[in-house]
Enzyme design. Structure first.
Site, PDB file in Angstrom:
ATOM      1  N   CYS A 102     -16.867  -8.535   2.538  1.00  0.00           N
ATOM      2  CA  CYS A 102     -17.380  -8.783   3.883  1.00  0.00           C
ATOM      3  C   CYS A 102     -16.682  -7.913   4.919  1.00  0.00           C
ATOM      4  CB  CYS A 102     -17.241 -10.242   4.249  1.00  0.00           C
ATOM      5  SG  CYS A 102     -15.626 -10.903   3.894  1.00  0.00           S
ATOM      6  N   GLN A 111       0.555  -8.923  -6.412  1.00  0.00           N
ATOM      7  CA  GLN A 111       0.169 -10.342  -6.563  1.00  0.00           C
ATOM      8  C   GLN A 111       1.018 -11.076  -7.595  1.00  0.00           C
ATOM      9  OE1 GLN A 111      -1.762 -12.089  -4.719  1.00  0.00           O
ATOM     10  NE2 GLN A 111      -2.841 -10.496  -3.563  1.00  0.00           N
ATOM     11  N   SER A 147       5.011  -6.545  -2.290  1.00  0.00           N
ATOM     12  CA  SER A 147       4.771  -6.677  -0.855  1.00  0.00           C
ATOM     13  C   SER A 147       5.318  -8.007  -0.350  1.00  0.00           C
ATOM     14  CB  SER A 147       3.263  -6.597  -0.600  1.00  0.00           C
ATOM     15  OG  SER A 147       2.996  -6.866   0.755  1.00  0.00           O
ATOM     16  N   GLY A 148       6.027  -7.965   0.783  1.00  0.00           N
ATOM     17  CA  GLY A 148       6.684  -9.157   1.306  1.00  0.00           C
ATOM     18  C   GLY A 148       5.736 -10.285   1.675  1.00  0.00           C
ATOM     19  N   HIS A 149       4.603  -9.912   2.306  1.00  0.00           N
ATOM     20  CA  HIS A 149       3.773 -10.993   2.873  1.00  0.00           C
ATOM     21  C   HIS A 149       3.009 -11.793   1.830  1.00  0.00           C
ATOM     22  CE1 HIS A 149      -0.441  -9.193   3.085  1.00  0.00           C
ATOM     23  NE2 HIS A 149       0.247  -8.106   2.848  1.00  0.00           N
ATOM     24  N   THR A 169       0.837  -1.207   0.000  1.00  0.00           N
ATOM     25  CA  THR A 169       0.000   0.000   0.000  1.00  0.00           C
ATOM     26  C   THR A 169       0.871   1.255   0.000  1.00  0.00           C
ATOM     27  OG1 THR A 169      -1.714  -1.195   1.212  1.00  0.00           O
ATOM     28  CG2 THR A 169      -1.832   1.212   1.269  1.00  0.00           C
TER      29      THR A 169
HETATM   30  N1  PLP Z   1      -2.220  -4.542  -4.086  1.00  0.00           N
HETATM   31  C1  PLP Z   1      -2.741  -5.767  -4.233  1.00  0.00           C
HETATM   32  C2  PLP Z   1      -3.070  -6.249  -5.611  1.00  0.00           C
HETATM   33  C3  PLP Z   1      -2.970  -6.586  -3.130  1.00  0.00           C
HETATM   34  O1  PLP Z   1      -3.494  -7.793  -3.295  1.00  0.00           O
HETATM   35  C4  PLP Z   1      -2.638  -6.082  -1.844  1.00  0.00           C
HETATM   36  C5  PLP Z   1      -2.903  -6.878  -0.636  1.00  0.00           C
HETATM   37  O2  PLP Z   1      -3.845  -7.661  -0.576  1.00  0.00           O
HETATM   38  C6  PLP Z   1      -2.067  -4.803  -1.747  1.00  0.00           C
HETATM   39  C7  PLP Z   1      -1.884  -4.057  -2.881  1.00  0.00           C
HETATM   40  C8  PLP Z   1      -1.692  -4.225  -0.423  1.00  0.00           C
HETATM   41  O3  PLP Z   1      -0.480  -4.765   0.037  1.00  0.00           O
HETATM   42  P1  PLP Z   1      -0.067  -4.603   1.589  1.00  0.00           P
HETATM   43  O4  PLP Z   1      -0.983  -5.523   2.349  1.00  0.00           O
HETATM   44  O5  PLP Z   1       1.350  -5.031   1.670  1.00  0.00           O
HETATM   45  O6  PLP Z   1      -0.264  -3.185   1.923  1.00  0.00           O
END
Ligand code: PLP
Length: 390
Positions: free
Chosen positions: A324, A178, A198-200, A72
């Protein structure tokens, strides 16, 4: 009961090797990488190594990687920077199916006087590239279009988009949260100016991300303060997590073939069996090019939330296509933008796999899911009609 985790687009398990790599950087090597002494130097070296590893997965240069706190933040930093470097340009282009990290920001910016165009997708979730061509103009500062969709896995033609964007002199950002680690990328031969990851989502911890910033692309930092990250992102580095992200990217590179062979074969088998066994089912985005790990499947005349609850009782963890989290059962904005009929969107379930899933787990889902759908359809008048007509 051993739980089966099929919600890897929401978040992933931290790989044991990743955890082992970061572990010493909490209590042993806890220095600030900016410090000139032994403790700082130890950490700085590993942060540099992590930057090399992330860059290598993307086919980028190490200096093109800026560590951030999450996907984000990377998205926000990219879009806000583009608006600041070209203040005379007041137009932003994005899509209707972006993650809220991009969409909410763009909608907020539209309230602050920016012109925002959200490009449509077709019934399979494919981007309307002609619409992009027709709306982009000399006023466009930034085009932010995701690499792959988090709900359906549909992959967008980012290189084609980038060429169109370049012709108008705008900047091109892609939310690749993704996609990174699931499909190969090569920034050396790319039209992308900025890319968020994003790492997670790739077996590193939550709370660490990165922004790829092409060398030479002008940038105004979102976070200001100290001189970390070459003054492009202030704040003491989250060194342990940066080191973890580096290791996760190294492993993702090694497992790319596995992702595109073994993981994809499991996803395809799950999809094929569901379509063969359960009546009145459609795959959202099934005709489009998709990520190897994602399956969004719509079961007509059943509630997605009810499916999830019953699957959860069997130890199977997936997610639904409903918003949800907002407390409503509205179908997601992605499925609505695709024009998925209400009765299907409501019963949409996303299965997202990872390299930690096994064939036995997929067998278990194939065994447990059809009776769950049957049971729920028996409970509803429309559902019973489906059962009678089959
Ligand atoms: N963009 C996409 C396509 C995502 O799937 C996500 C998280 O689900 C994000 C951005 C946000 O990433 P973060 O959770 O690291 O802020």
């Amino acid at each position: 009961m051993k739980e089966i985790y099929l919600d890897n687009n929401a978040t992933t398990k931290v790989d044991d090797q990743v955890f082992e790599e970061m572990r010493p950087y909490f209590c042993e090597f806890y220095g600030n990488p900016s410090s000139m002494h032994f403790f700082g130097g130890q950490v700085q070296k590993k942060v540099d190594e992590a930057r090399n590893r992330v860059a290598s997965l993307l086919g980028a240069l190490p200096e093109e990687i800026i560590f951030t706190s999450c996907g984000t933040e990377s998205d926000n930093a990219a879009i806000r920077s583009a608006l600041e470097v070209s203040p005379e340009r007041r137009h932003i282009i994005t899509t209707r199916v972006e993650h809220p990290a991009v969409l909410t920001l763009c909608r907020n910016l539209s309230k602050r006087g920016y012109r925002v165009t959200e490009i449509a997708v077709d019934g399979e979730g494919r981007l309307d590239v002609d619409e992009l061509r027709s709306v982009i103009d000399e006023d466009t500062a930034i085009v932010s279009i995701m690499y792959a969709n988090n709900e359906t896995g549909v992959i967008f033609p980012v290189e084609e988009v980038g060429k169109i964007v370049k012709e108008k002199g705008a900047l091109f950002h892609t939310d690749a949260v993704q996609a990174v680690g699931k499909i190969p990328m090569d920034m050396k031969n790319s039209t992308i100016d900025m890319l968020a990851l994003s790492g997670h989502k790739l077996h590193a911890p939550k709370g660490i991300g990165a922004l790829y910033l092409r060398k030479g692309v002008p940038f105004r930092p979102f976070m200001v303060g100290g001189h970390q990250e070459r003054s492009r992102r202030a704040g003491t580095e989250n060194s342990a997590s940066i080191i973890a992200l580096g290791k996760a990217c190294e492993l993702a590179g090694q497992f790319l073939d596995d992702e595109n062979n073994r993981v994809m074969a499991m996803r395809d088998r799950l999809e094929k069996e569901i379509l063969a066994i359960v009546p009145k089912v459609r795959v959202n985005g099934g005709l489009a090019e998709r990520l190897p790990n994602t399956l969004s499947v719509a079961f007509e005349f059943v509630e997605g939330e009810a499916i999830l609850l019953l699957l959860n009782e069997k130890g199977i963890c997936a997610s639904s296509g409903s918003a949800c989290t907002s407390g409503s059962l509205e179908p997601s904005h992605v499925l609505r933008a695709m024009g998925v009929p209400f009765t299907c969107a409501h019963g949409s379930i996303r299965f997202s796999l990872s390299r930690f899933n096994t064939e036995d787990e997929i067998n278990m889902v194939i065994r447990e899911l059809p009776p769950v759908i049957h049971r729920l359809r028996e409970m509803s008048p429309f559902g019973r009609e489906v059962l009678v007509s089959n």
